[in-house]
Design a protein around this motif. Sequence first.
Motif, PDB file in Angstrom:
ATOM      1  N   ASP A   6       0.750  -1.214   0.158  1.00  0.00           N
ATOM      2  CA  ASP A   6      -0.299  -0.049   0.233  1.00  0.00           C
ATOM      3  C   ASP A   6       0.841   1.388   0.202  1.00  0.00           C
ATOM      4  OD1 ASP A   6      -1.875   2.263   0.241  1.00  0.00           O
ATOM      5  OD2 ASP A   6      -3.140   1.349   2.081  1.00  0.00           O
ATOM      6  N   LEU A   7       0.936   2.163  -1.264  1.00  0.00           N
ATOM      7  CA  LEU A   7       1.375   3.258  -1.083  1.00  0.00           C
ATOM      8  C   LEU A   7       0.706   4.745  -1.117  1.00  0.00           C
ATOM      9  CD1 LEU A   7       4.615   2.210  -4.301  1.00  0.00           C
ATOM     10  CD2 LEU A   7       4.764   2.365  -1.830  1.00  0.00           C
ATOM     11  N   THR A   8      -0.151   4.490  -0.731  1.00  0.00           N
ATOM     12  CA  THR A   8      -1.172   5.348  -0.745  1.00  0.00           C
ATOM     13  C   THR A   8      -0.948   6.101   0.466  1.00  0.00           C
ATOM     14  OG1 THR A   8      -3.301   4.860   0.181  1.00  0.00           O
ATOM     15  CG2 THR A   8      -2.792   3.970  -1.522  1.00  0.00           C
ATOM     16  N   VAL A  21      11.500   6.454  -1.632  1.00  0.00           N
ATOM     17  CA  VAL A  21      10.418   5.128  -1.864  1.00  0.00           C
ATOM     18  C   VAL A  21      10.650   3.534  -2.607  1.00  0.00           C
ATOM     19  CG1 VAL A  21       8.109   4.733  -2.457  1.00  0.00           C
ATOM     20  CG2 VAL A  21       8.457   6.833  -1.214  1.00  0.00           C
ATOM     21  N   TYR A  22      11.246   4.718  -4.045  1.00  0.00           N
ATOM     22  CA  TYR A  22      11.460   3.808  -5.319  1.00  0.00           C
ATOM     23  C   TYR A  22      12.811   2.588  -4.722  1.00  0.00           C
ATOM     24  CZ  TYR A  22       7.983   5.834  -8.233  1.00  0.00           C
ATOM     25  OH  TYR A  22       6.778   6.131  -8.604  1.00  0.00           O
ATOM     26  N   ARG A  33       3.061  -5.641  -6.913  1.00  0.00           N
ATOM     27  CA  ARG A  33       1.569  -5.610  -6.582  1.00  0.00           C
ATOM     28  C   ARG A  33       1.530  -4.326  -5.552  1.00  0.00           C
ATOM     29  NH1 ARG A  33      -2.428  -5.766 -10.419  1.00  0.00           N
ATOM     30  NH2 ARG A  33      -4.342  -5.610  -9.040  1.00  0.00           N
ATOM     31  N   VAL A  34       0.946  -3.080  -5.995  1.00  0.00           N
ATOM     32  CA  VAL A  34       1.296  -1.848  -5.303  1.00  0.00           C
ATOM     33  C   VAL A  34      -0.019  -1.527  -5.582  1.00  0.00           C
ATOM     34  CG1 VAL A  34       3.735  -0.899  -5.468  1.00  0.00           C
ATOM     35  CG2 VAL A  34       1.973  -0.315  -7.536  1.00  0.00           C
ATOM     36  N   TRP A  43      -5.944   3.049  -6.264  1.00  0.00           N
ATOM     37  CA  TRP A  43      -5.452   1.434  -7.546  1.00  0.00           C
ATOM     38  C   TRP A  43      -4.501   0.803  -7.532  1.00  0.00           C
ATOM     39  CZ3 TRP A  43      -8.638   1.836 -11.564  1.00  0.00           C
ATOM     40  CH2 TRP A  43      -8.445   0.770 -13.190  1.00  0.00           C
ATOM     41  N   GLU A  44      -5.368  -0.396  -7.980  1.00  0.00           N
ATOM     42  CA  GLU A  44      -4.380  -0.893  -7.140  1.00  0.00           C
ATOM     43  C   GLU A  44      -3.464  -1.569  -9.300  1.00  0.00           C
ATOM     44  OE1 GLU A  44      -5.002  -4.617  -6.006  1.00  0.00           O
ATOM     45  OE2 GLU A  44      -5.640  -3.952  -3.776  1.00  0.00           O
TER      46      GLU A  44
END
Length: 394
Positions: A6-8, A21-22, A33-34, A43-44
């Motif tokens: 989860d990157l939200t 982050v990357y 899968r993010v 959005w996934e």
Amino acid sequence: MERVIDLTESADALRRDPHPVYARLREQGPVHRVRLAMPGGDWETWLIVGYEEARAALADQRLAKDIAKIGDPPLDEQLLGKYLLVADPPQHTRLRGLVTRAFTARRVERLRPRIQQITDGLLDEMLPHGRADLIGSLAYPLPLTVICELLGVPEMDRTEFRKISTEVVAPTDADAEHAAIVRLAEYLTELIEDKRRAGPTDDLLSDLIRTTSEDGDRLSARELRGMAFLLLIAGHETTVNLIGNAVLALLTHPAQLAALRADMTLLDAAVEETLRWEGPVENATFRYAAEPLEIAGAEIGQGGHVLIGLTAAQRDGARYTDPDRFDIRRDTRGHLAFGHGIHYCLGAPLARLEGGIALGTLLERAPGLALDGEPGEWLPGMLMRGVRSLPVRW
């Protein structure tokens, strides 16, 4: 069930400085899968952050650009028509062939004196003031003027076009993005009809209207509109950020700026290192798995959405030594700022030409160039990488 990262909650960090982050994602593997915060809601997607995997994916024909293979076309395609970024072979091959007949390397090189003239004119206006926002005074008006002149977009339309264009590539919300695309589709339809009625002129859009292949094939009205959209938007938004990011990188790395001032033959290398270190396109536009496939151990099912991280890949230490260091003497060959494979950026020579002229002329005419405060906020969204404003003085 694959693990979803989860990157939200990292949305603000991704906007301000996505590189840490990357980097954390790359430490865990090249493909994840993010869940991302997008203008229309969370959005996934699959996100590729490793260099080798990104380069391979950009050229992988199993990753389609035409969403019609798995679902309904997006709003921009419905309103604007088919264009290169949402087409696969053989349709892409046909469209690119027709555009390439009109948008030639010779045509781009012929623009060099005019690009220099526009740059000098903008600096003539800017320099007497002693300070300015570099984005508003040079980085934005230069490529916008060039692409509008190249395509034959009337002068009076350009102020409104800037507002619409920015909302399309870096939307503030889904409604504003929808309104911008609708307005742009209406505008381009009118523009193309005006050019048809006016008869042949020497601009690129008129050439595209007339261009015919050996077998008599030509662009339909919808394809023309889609192509005009792509050339107008991609033809200036990316170069705005290339110029802005290059100046920001140099002003925050004084040793590199001094090296460039001491040896201006490094100018092209400085542009290429900017493209690698902080390129104008953060992620390639979505691809879709036309069939089940596996990338670096990640099992991607048919219909899966895939985001190829250009910014992430270009800071991969497996490809570039000390990747977070900005070094204009670095060998940047193989960077992915313009993509790779059949979707390699058609406008790359024009972007490089404009970036080199803008940067070289600015440094020559403003020897005391320095930051004049904090840069503006970074653009929203996952597509473009650039600042809204860049205060400088000299």
